[in-house]
Write an enzyme that holds these catalytic residues in place. Structure first.
Site, PDB file in Angstrom:
ATOM      1  N   ARG A  48       0.818  -1.222   0.000  1.00  0.00           N
ATOM      2  CA  ARG A  48       0.000   0.000   0.000  1.00  0.00           C
ATOM      3  C   ARG A  48       0.845   1.263   0.000  1.00  0.00           C
ATOM      4  O   ARG A  48       0.404   2.299  -0.487  1.00  0.00           O
ATOM      5  CB  ARG A  48      -0.950  -0.006   1.193  1.00  0.00           C
ATOM      6  CG  ARG A  48      -2.021  -1.049   0.997  1.00  0.00           C
ATOM      7  CD  ARG A  48      -3.096  -0.950   2.012  1.00  0.00           C
ATOM      8  NE  ARG A  48      -4.207  -1.794   1.595  1.00  0.00           N
ATOM      9  CZ  ARG A  48      -5.253  -2.073   2.336  1.00  0.00           C
ATOM     10  NH1 ARG A  48      -5.345  -1.569   3.542  1.00  0.00           N
ATOM     11  NH2 ARG A  48      -6.211  -2.838   1.883  1.00  0.00           N
ATOM     12  N   LYS A 185     -20.624 -13.504   3.809  1.00  0.00           N
ATOM     13  CA  LYS A 185     -21.869 -12.816   4.160  1.00  0.00           C
ATOM     14  C   LYS A 185     -22.634 -12.329   2.949  1.00  0.00           C
ATOM     15  O   LYS A 185     -22.208 -11.430   2.241  1.00  0.00           O
ATOM     16  CB  LYS A 185     -21.563 -11.633   5.077  1.00  0.00           C
ATOM     17  CG  LYS A 185     -21.237 -12.070   6.488  1.00  0.00           C
ATOM     18  CD  LYS A 185     -21.124 -10.887   7.427  1.00  0.00           C
ATOM     19  CE  LYS A 185     -22.478 -10.371   7.866  1.00  0.00           C
ATOM     20  NZ  LYS A 185     -22.365  -9.143   8.664  1.00  0.00           N
ATOM     21  N   GLY A 331      -9.581  -7.416  -0.861  1.00  0.00           N
ATOM     22  CA  GLY A 331      -9.810  -8.284   0.287  1.00  0.00           C
ATOM     23  C   GLY A 331      -9.347  -9.715   0.104  1.00  0.00           C
ATOM     24  O   GLY A 331      -8.221  -9.974  -0.329  1.00  0.00           O
ATOM     25  N   GLY A 354     -14.480  -3.355   0.014  1.00  0.00           N
ATOM     26  CA  GLY A 354     -15.783  -2.710   0.227  1.00  0.00           C
ATOM     27  C   GLY A 354     -16.019  -1.576  -0.748  1.00  0.00           C
ATOM     28  O   GLY A 354     -17.114  -1.420  -1.287  1.00  0.00           O
TER      29      GLY A 354
HETATM   30  P1  AMP Z   1     -16.131 -12.204   3.059  1.00  0.00           P
HETATM   31  O1  AMP Z   1     -15.396 -11.378   4.075  1.00  0.00           O
HETATM   32  O2  AMP Z   1     -17.624 -12.078   3.148  1.00  0.00           O
HETATM   33  O3  AMP Z   1     -15.592 -11.989   1.652  1.00  0.00           O
HETATM   34  O4  AMP Z   1     -15.827 -13.722   3.454  1.00  0.00           O
HETATM   35  C1  AMP Z   1     -14.545 -14.286   3.336  1.00  0.00           C
HETATM   36  C2  AMP Z   1     -14.488 -15.504   4.215  1.00  0.00           C
HETATM   37  O5  AMP Z   1     -15.516 -16.388   3.867  1.00  0.00           O
HETATM   38  C3  AMP Z   1     -13.202 -16.287   4.077  1.00  0.00           C
HETATM   39  O6  AMP Z   1     -12.468 -16.170   5.268  1.00  0.00           O
HETATM   40  C4  AMP Z   1     -13.677 -17.729   3.860  1.00  0.00           C
HETATM   41  O7  AMP Z   1     -13.010 -18.651   4.687  1.00  0.00           O
HETATM   42  C5  AMP Z   1     -15.132 -17.678   4.260  1.00  0.00           C
HETATM   43  N1  AMP Z   1     -15.952 -18.684   3.585  1.00  0.00           N
HETATM   44  C6  AMP Z   1     -16.136 -18.847   2.271  1.00  0.00           C
HETATM   45  N2  AMP Z   1     -16.947 -19.893   2.024  1.00  0.00           N
HETATM   46  C7  AMP Z   1     -17.316 -20.398   3.220  1.00  0.00           C
HETATM   47  C8  AMP Z   1     -18.162 -21.470   3.634  1.00  0.00           C
HETATM   48  N3  AMP Z   1     -18.787 -22.244   2.730  1.00  0.00           N
HETATM   49  N4  AMP Z   1     -18.319 -21.688   4.953  1.00  0.00           N
HETATM   50  C9  AMP Z   1     -17.690 -20.897   5.845  1.00  0.00           C
HETATM   51  N5  AMP Z   1     -16.883 -19.863   5.522  1.00  0.00           N
HETATM   52  C10 AMP Z   1     -16.689 -19.628   4.223  1.00  0.00           C
END
Ligand code: AMP
Length: 379
Positions: A48, A185, A331, A354
């Site tokens: 960065r 999420k 991310g 984000g």
């Molecule tokens: P996000 O911050 O919403 O982009 O989520 C990223 C995180 O989602 C990563 O740390 C992954 O380990 C987790 N992840 C992705 N798929 C799954 C799943 N099927 N079950 C649990 N965690 C997950």
């Protein structure tokens, strides 16, 4: 004036007459990963800081005195030595001698509160302001939206590149345009899914997000992560765009007994889905390979665990191999790409997770609007 009607560095130079001897405040995103060993804090990745160099050097070459300011971590609105900018200052001093760096902006609650006193303090003695912190530009914080109302302002090179790459995805992508979304999420991404469905030809959904969609289709999902309050919204999206939405056709996860197994789209009781299956990985890879523009955000599974990394690796590989124009939104997907050694094989890795999603969803960000409105935005 460039993309989105936002002043560039050249516009700033024109407005100020000359930059020689001028004091320019540059809002950077120096929120770098840190490693602690007792009291010793080290930067583990200076990406960065290096990303800001084109802007900092351009200003210095024209004789400006450059002052940078950033947040670092989450110090919760009070001075906290664990989040001191000092380790960043040391590295910045090596990479860009002569550039000043203010203390962590988030040591003052007025930064996140967009406080007038903080803004006044930031612009005191400053002739011009440059925003080069794309990753923070979706926040209406003092250092992002305040200075453009007070002093001549522009976007830096890094912010400019993000805008010039991401905005045309909304309006003029080369088709087919395919988006692949994953991560944990679904609620974070429903807005962008809705907006993307207006422009994409196909949207592949993996990660834990797919289970809320499975639930909306009435499938059993075992103990997989899902968001019960979003099932209705997912059902609405499926009704609106059943043709465009690609969901996994198989899932890898753990059985109730804790063994790794491959399932169909209906998971038995107690099973937990943790990755898209091999069939889905191949399908998503094909969808990506047929595209001329690809946007990818979010891992396809819990890729930090090697047992559940195959789906994310397959998508990353396809994104790296395709001849399409490829954009990866910050991310975890950027981290996954880097972990697989594929980050040099995509056209653009966004510096804001984000922020890139919000820009795709809304076509604007608070930080961009502030630059566009400038001093006419006051009051
Ligand atoms: P996000 O911050 O919403 O982009 O989520 C990223 C995180 O989602 C990563 O740390 C992954 O380990 C987790 N992840 C992705 N798929 C799954 C799943 N099927 N079950 C649990 N965690 C997950």
């Amino acid at each position: 004036m460039s993309a989105g009607g936002i002043p560039t560095l050249e516009d700033l130079e024109t407005e100020l007459g000359s930059l020689a001897g001028k004091r320019i405040l540059v809002r950077t995103d120096f929120n770098t990963p840190l490693e602690r060993e007792g009291d010793d804090v080290r930067i583990t990745d200076d990406f960065r800081i290096r990303a800001a160099l084109p802007t900092l050097q351009w200003l210095q070459e024209r004789g400006a005195t450059v002052v940078t300011a950033s947040h670092l971590g989450r110090p919760e609105g009070r001075p906290d030595p664990r989040y001191s900018m000092e380790p960043v200052r040391v590295r910045l001093g090596e990479l860009a001698p002569g550039v000043e760096l203010l203390e962590n902006l988030r040591f003052d609650p007025g930064e996140e509160g967009n406080d007038d006193a903080v803004i006044a303090g930031l612009v005191e003695g400053i002739d011009g302001y440059v925003n080069d912190a794309f990753g923070a530009s979706h926040r209406a914080h003092a250092s992002i939206v305040g200075p453009p109302r007070r002093v001549p302002s522009a976007m830096g090179r890094l912010l400019q590149r993000e805008v010039e790459i991401l905005l045309p995805l909304r309006t003029a992508p080369k088709r087919p345009f395919v988006a692949v979304l994953g991560g944990a999420k679904v609620s974070d991404k429903l807005g962008v899914i809705g907006a993307l469905l207006d422009t994409v030809d196909a949207l592949a959904i993996g990660g834990a997000m797919c289970f809320t969609f499975f639930a909306a289709q009435g499938h059993s999902i075992g103990d997989s992560l899902f968001e019960p309050d979003q099932v209705g919204t997912c059902r609405g999206l499926l009704e609106r765009a059943a043709e465009a939405i690609h969901l996994p056709s198989d899932i890898v996860g753990l059985t109730a007994e804790g063994e790794v197994a491959t399932f169909g789209t209906r998971l038995p009781e107690g099973a937990k889905g943790l990755d898209i299956g091999p069939g889905s990985a191949a399908e998503f890879g094909d969808v990506v390979m047929e595209a001329r523009t690809v946007f990818w955000n979010g891992p396809m599974g819990m890729f930090e665990d090697e047992r559940f990394a195959a789906g994310t690796r397959a998508v990353a590989q396809a994104v790296a191999n395709t001849k399409a124009f490829t954009v990866v939104g910050g991310g975890d997907s950027a981290a996954a790409l880097a972990a697989f050694g594929l980050d040099d094989d995509v056209d653009h890795v966004s510096t804001g997770g984000g922020a890139s999603l919000e820009l795709l969803e809304l076509g604007d960000l608070p930080g961009l609007a502030a630059l566009r409105e400038g001093r006419s935005g006051d009051g």
